[in-house]
Design an enzyme around this catalytic site. Structure first.
Site, short mmCIF file in Angstrom:
data_model
loop_
_atom_site.label_atom_id
_atom_site.label_comp_id
_atom_site.label_asym_id
_atom_site.label_seq_id
_atom_site.Cartn_x
_atom_site.Cartn_y
_atom_site.Cartn_z
N THR A 159 0.67 -1.24 -0.12
CA THR A 159 0.10 0.02 0.07
C THR A 159 0.71 1.26 0.06
OG1 THR A 159 -1.48 1.50 1.41
CG2 THR A 159 -0.05 -0.34 2.46
N ASP A 160 0.38 2.32 -0.57
CA ASP A 160 0.92 3.71 -0.68
C ASP A 160 1.14 4.08 0.93
OD1 ASP A 160 -1.76 4.44 -0.04
OD2 ASP A 160 -1.78 5.79 -1.67
N GLU A 161 0.23 3.62 1.97
CA GLU A 161 0.32 4.22 3.41
C GLU A 161 1.60 4.03 4.08
OE1 GLU A 161 -3.06 3.62 5.84
OE2 GLU A 161 -4.53 3.57 3.76
N TYR B 133 -1.74 -0.37 11.17
CA TYR B 133 -1.89 -0.87 9.74
C TYR B 133 -0.76 -0.80 9.01
CZ TYR B 133 -3.10 -1.46 4.91
OH TYR B 133 -3.34 -1.78 3.48
N LYS C 226 2.05 -3.25 7.25
CA LYS C 226 2.40 -3.57 6.04
C LYS C 226 3.84 -3.08 5.63
CE LYS C 226 0.14 -4.44 3.02
NZ LYS C 226 -0.44 -5.87 2.64
N PRO D 50 -20.44 9.60 8.26
CA PRO D 50 -19.51 9.99 9.20
C PRO D 50 -18.31 10.50 8.48
CG PRO D 50 -19.74 7.48 9.27
CD PRO D 50 -20.41 8.15 8.22
#
Ligand code: NAD
Ligand code: DAU
Length: 355
Positions: free
Chosen positions: A130-132, A156, A160, A211
């Site tokens: 992921t880019d996170e 998370y 990763k 939300p």
């Protein structure tokens, strides 16, 4: 014998990839290994389960014995590794399962593959990330390239990032033929409704609050899942072992823009007494909320000829249609576990909307 192991193939992206791959390679032997957690659903694979070369194994990626047996019995010479705990908010509520699945699980797969392949460099292990892992960008910083430093901010993304480092180490140390992809936010059919786009669609239809964390100005780079699957296939088939490829949509949108777009589509498709925008609530922000992600996908475009093909207007419209046509699927997968998570996640979030 040759076989492609797809871990997490009963989840959102994994399942879309199984369908994509079998469409393009109908004769391939494909083994899905999935623990069927709350996020995994065999029903999402209904249309491929009778395929001649398809096999499903219900197992945990941390179960070394079973993983090793699958490698041996199914002649696994390629892996696309999707299995993960994937939801940031859940990782904040309970990080342990993220460490177990994302780190220990990836380690188990790498270790089993190394032993099974015994130095055979024609094999392929593709790790879907992921880019996170790169952390957060300010409004003006350039998009993430493959050499951007790792600065994960959530349990998370930290898990990763750890798994990415293991994959890299298995290349540097053991010369394993690994590849890593780091992709931006996906949307499309079969996404679990804890993620922003399906959550907003389903809440709106039920007249529930929509939300929006903080002031809604956080930015994500959205890519249709089918484009991601084509990118993964290109890397699996033509990528250079040891390399990392960023995949993104070049499609940055603020969260409030996404939510408003969804409301406007639904106002046309399923008009209610008042606009769905009236349901928007600005609520307590996500702790450690990354402000902006943006992917520079120049490398995969130049080297492998991949580019996103599904425009956002078209992709979002077809995704909304898919959810409207599959409300029964959504209802079935929103198990008791999901309902408990939803209550815990949103119960304490203070409504900060004005007016
Ligand atoms: P998902 O949560 O929809 O699916 C995850 C799948 O993995 C499920 O089928 C689940 O049952 C399975 N799984 C979980 N733990 C397991 C275990 N211990 N053993 C075996 N199977 C297990 O996730 P997704 O959104 O499809 O993401 C797939 C991968 O792509 C993840 O690695 C994620 O980090 C990565 N990714 C996701 C996005 C996105 O926008 N969704 C973007 C970039 C990268
Ligand atoms: O960037 C890739 C990542 O994208 C993947 O690695 C993750 O697996 C995937 O879950 C996704 O992470 P995000 O945290 O960006 O996705 P999510 O759909 O949870 O949230 C998108 C944005 O919307 C984020 O800024 C938080 C915000 N949000 C989310 C939810 C669920 C809200 O404002 N309200 C919500 O209720």
């Amino acid at each position: 014998m040759s076989g492609l192991l797809i871990t997490g193939g009963a989840g959102f992206i994994g399942g879309n990839f199984v369908r994509h791959w079998l469409r393009e390679h109908p004769r391939d032997h494909v083994v899905v290994l999935d623990a069927l957690t709350y996020a995994g659903n065999l029903e999402s694979l209904d249309d491929v389960r009778d395929h001649a070369g398809f096999r499903f194994v219900h197992a945990d990626i941390c179960d070394r014995e079973t993983v090793a047996r699958v490698f041996e019995e199914e002649g696994i010479d390629r892996v696309t590794h999707f299995a993960a705990e994937s939801h940031v908010d859940r990782s904040i509520l309970g990080p342990a399962e993220f460490v177990r699945t994302n780190i220990e699980g990836t380690f188990t797969l790498l270790d089993v593959a190394r032993q099974a392949w015994d130095g055979d460099r024609n094999c392929r292990f593709l790790h879907v990330s992921t880019d996170e892992v790169y952390g957060s960008l300010t409004a003006d910083e350039p998009a993430f390239t493959e050499t951007h430093p790792y600065r994960p901010n959530s349990p998370y993304s930290a898990s990763k990032a750890s798994s990415d480092h293991l994959v890299r180490a298995w290349f540097e140390t053991y010369d394993m033929p690994v590849l890593t992809t780091n992709c931006s936010n996906n949307y499309g059919p079969f996404q679990f409704p804890e993620k922003l786009i399906p959550l907003v669609i389903l809440n709106a239809l039920e007249g529930k609050p929509l939300p929006v964390y903080g002031d809604g100005s956080n930015v994500r780079d959205w890519l249709h899942v089918e484009d991601h699957c084509r990118g993964i296939a290109a890397v699996l088939e033509r990528g250079t072992p040891g390399e990392v490829y960023n995949i993104g949509g070049d499609n940055e949108r603020s969260n409030i823009e996404i939510v408003q777009l969804l409301c406007d589509h639904l106002d046309r498709l399923r008009p209610a007494e008042q606009s769905y925008r009236e349901l928007i609530r600005f609520v307590t922000d996500r702790p450690g909320h990354d402000f902006r992600y943006a992917i520079d996908s120049g490398k995969i475009q130049r080297e492998l000829g991949w580019r996103p093909e599904i425009g956002f207007d078209e992709g979002l419209a077809s995704t909304i249609d898919w959810y409207l046509d599959h409300l029964d699927w959504c209802e079935r997968i929103r198990s008791g576990e999901y309902r408990r998570y939803y209550e815990r996640q949103y119960a304490d979030r203070v409504d900060k909307s004005t007016g």
